[in-house]
Design a protein around this motif. Structure first.
Motif, short mmCIF file in Angstrom:
data_model
loop_
_atom_site.label_atom_id
_atom_site.label_comp_id
_atom_site.label_asym_id
_atom_site.label_seq_id
_atom_site.Cartn_x
_atom_site.Cartn_y
_atom_site.Cartn_z
N LEU A 49 1.01 -1.38 0.04
CA LEU A 49 0.01 0.00 0.05
C LEU A 49 0.98 1.41 -0.06
N ALA A 50 1.83 1.13 0.89
CA ALA A 50 2.68 2.28 1.07
C ALA A 50 3.56 2.58 -0.23
N THR A 51 4.11 1.64 -0.86
CA THR A 51 4.74 1.70 -2.24
C THR A 51 4.02 2.01 -3.37
N ALA A 52 2.60 1.69 -3.42
CA ALA A 52 1.51 2.30 -4.46
C ALA A 52 1.53 3.65 -4.14
N ILE A 53 1.37 4.21 -3.05
CA ILE A 53 1.11 5.40 -2.83
C ILE A 53 2.39 6.39 -3.40
N LEU A 54 3.43 5.89 -2.75
CA LEU A 54 4.69 6.61 -3.50
C LEU A 54 4.87 6.68 -4.83
N THR A 55 4.65 5.30 -5.37
CA THR A 55 4.93 5.16 -6.96
C THR A 55 3.89 6.01 -7.62
N LEU A 56 2.82 6.31 -7.17
CA LEU A 56 1.70 7.22 -7.93
C LEU A 56 2.19 8.66 -7.82
N LYS A 57 2.78 9.06 -6.78
CA LYS A 57 3.45 10.30 -6.42
C LYS A 57 4.51 10.52 -7.36
N GLN A 58 5.38 9.66 -7.46
CA GLN A 58 6.62 9.77 -8.44
C GLN A 58 6.47 9.52 -9.81
N GLN A 59 5.42 8.75 -10.35
CA GLN A 59 5.19 8.42 -11.82
C GLN A 59 4.23 8.92 -12.42
N ILE A 60 3.38 9.56 -11.70
CA ILE A 60 2.14 10.31 -12.08
C ILE A 60 2.29 11.68 -12.74
N LYS A 61 2.23 12.29 -13.65
CA LYS A 61 2.38 13.53 -14.09
C LYS A 61 1.19 14.11 -14.65
N LEU A 62 0.98 15.34 -15.43
CA LEU A 62 -0.08 15.85 -16.01
C LEU A 62 0.30 15.87 -17.46
N CYS A 63 -0.43 15.51 -18.45
CA CYS A 63 -0.38 15.67 -19.91
C CYS A 63 -0.01 16.92 -20.17
N SER A 64 0.99 17.33 -21.09
CA SER A 64 1.19 18.64 -21.50
C SER A 64 0.27 19.15 -22.60
#
Ligand SMILES: [Zn+2]
Length: 204
Positions: A49-64
Motif C-alpha cells: 500500500l505504501a509503495t503504491a502511494i509513493l509510486t503514484l506520486k513519483q510516476q504520475i504527471k499531467l499531460c502537457s
C-alpha cells in the motif's frame, strides 16, 4: 520509560489515523478502523500500500496537451491518432474522463481544467487551465468544444464563461444535455445518464 514506549506506540497509530482522516470520505471512525486493520494486516500488505502511494506520486504527471493525469506525456488519449482531434470535451477533473470513457460514447479529445470558476472561493479564470485550452485552438483543427463541467453553480459559471470566450472565435460550443441532475458531479453519473447527456448535447 514504559510510559514513553506506550506513548510512541499510540503516536504511530494516531499519526496514521490523522493522515487517513485527511482523505475524502474518511471520517475519524473509519480512519481509526483502517489504522487498526493495517496494524494487524501482514507486513507485505502494508508495504505494498505504501509503495503504491509513493509510486503514484513519483510516476504520475499531467499531460502537457490535455492536463489529464498520465504516466507518459502526451497521454494515451492525446497520442491516439484514431480519436477525433476536431472535438475537445472540457471537464473539471481527471476522474470525469474516466466516467466518460467508461460509457464509450465519446471518441474525441479532452481538456482538464483542474477546477471550476468560483468567485465565492476566489477562484477566477486564471486559476484553472483555461488559457491552456484556448492555446490549443490556434491551429484551427478544433471544430467543437463540448462543455462537460459539473451541473452545480461553479460548473455552470465556468460553462457560461467558456461559452462567451469561445463563441467569439467561431467555434461551435455545446453543453451536455440536462439529463444530468442539477448539482451532479460528473464522475458519479451512471453510464446511461451520461450517454444520454452526451448524445443530447445542445449548442449554446
Ligand atoms: Zn493528454
Amino acid at each position: 520509560m514504559v510510559a514513553q514506549n506506550n506513548t510512541s506506540h499510540t503516536d504511530a497509530i494516531g499519526r496514521l489515523v490523522q493522515e487517513l482522516n485527511k482523505l475524502p470520505g474518511i471520517g475519524p471512525k473509519s480512519a481509526q478502523r483502517l489504522a487498526f486493520y493495517l496494524m494487524r494486516a501482514p507486513h507485505e500488505q502494508a508495504e505494498s500500500l505504501a509503495t503504491a502511494i509513493l509510486t503514484l506520486k513519483q510516476q504520475i504527471k499531467l499531460c502537457s496537451v490535455c492536463y489529464n493525469v498520465t504516466e507518459s506525456d502526451p497521454c494515451v488519449i492525446c497520442r491516439n491518432s484514431v480519436r477525433d482531434a476536431s472535438t475537445i470535451c472540457v471537464v473539471e477533473q481527471p476522474q470525469d474522463i474516466l466516467a466518460i470513457e467508461h460509457t464509450g460514447v465519446y471518441k474525441g479529445m479532452y481538456h482538464v481544467l483542474h477546477g471550476a470558476i468560483s468567485p465565492t472561493e476566489g477562484i477566477g479564470a486564471n486559476d484553472v487551465r483555461i488559457r491552456e485550452l484556448t492555446a490549443r485552438l490556434n491551429n484551427g483543427a478544433v471544430k467543437e468544444i463540448i462543455l462537460a463541467t459539473n451541473t452545480n453553480l461553479e460548473g455552470e459559471q465556468t460553462a457560461l464563461y467558456l461559452h462567451h470566450l469561445l463563441s467569439s472565435v467561431g467555434i461551435k460550443v455545446t453543453r451536455l444535455a440536462r439529463g444530468l441532475p442539477y448539482g451532479a458531479e460528473l464522475e458519479y453519473a451512471d453510464d446511461a445518464t451520461l450517454t444520454r447527456a452526451f448524445e443530447g448535447r445542445q449548442e449554446l
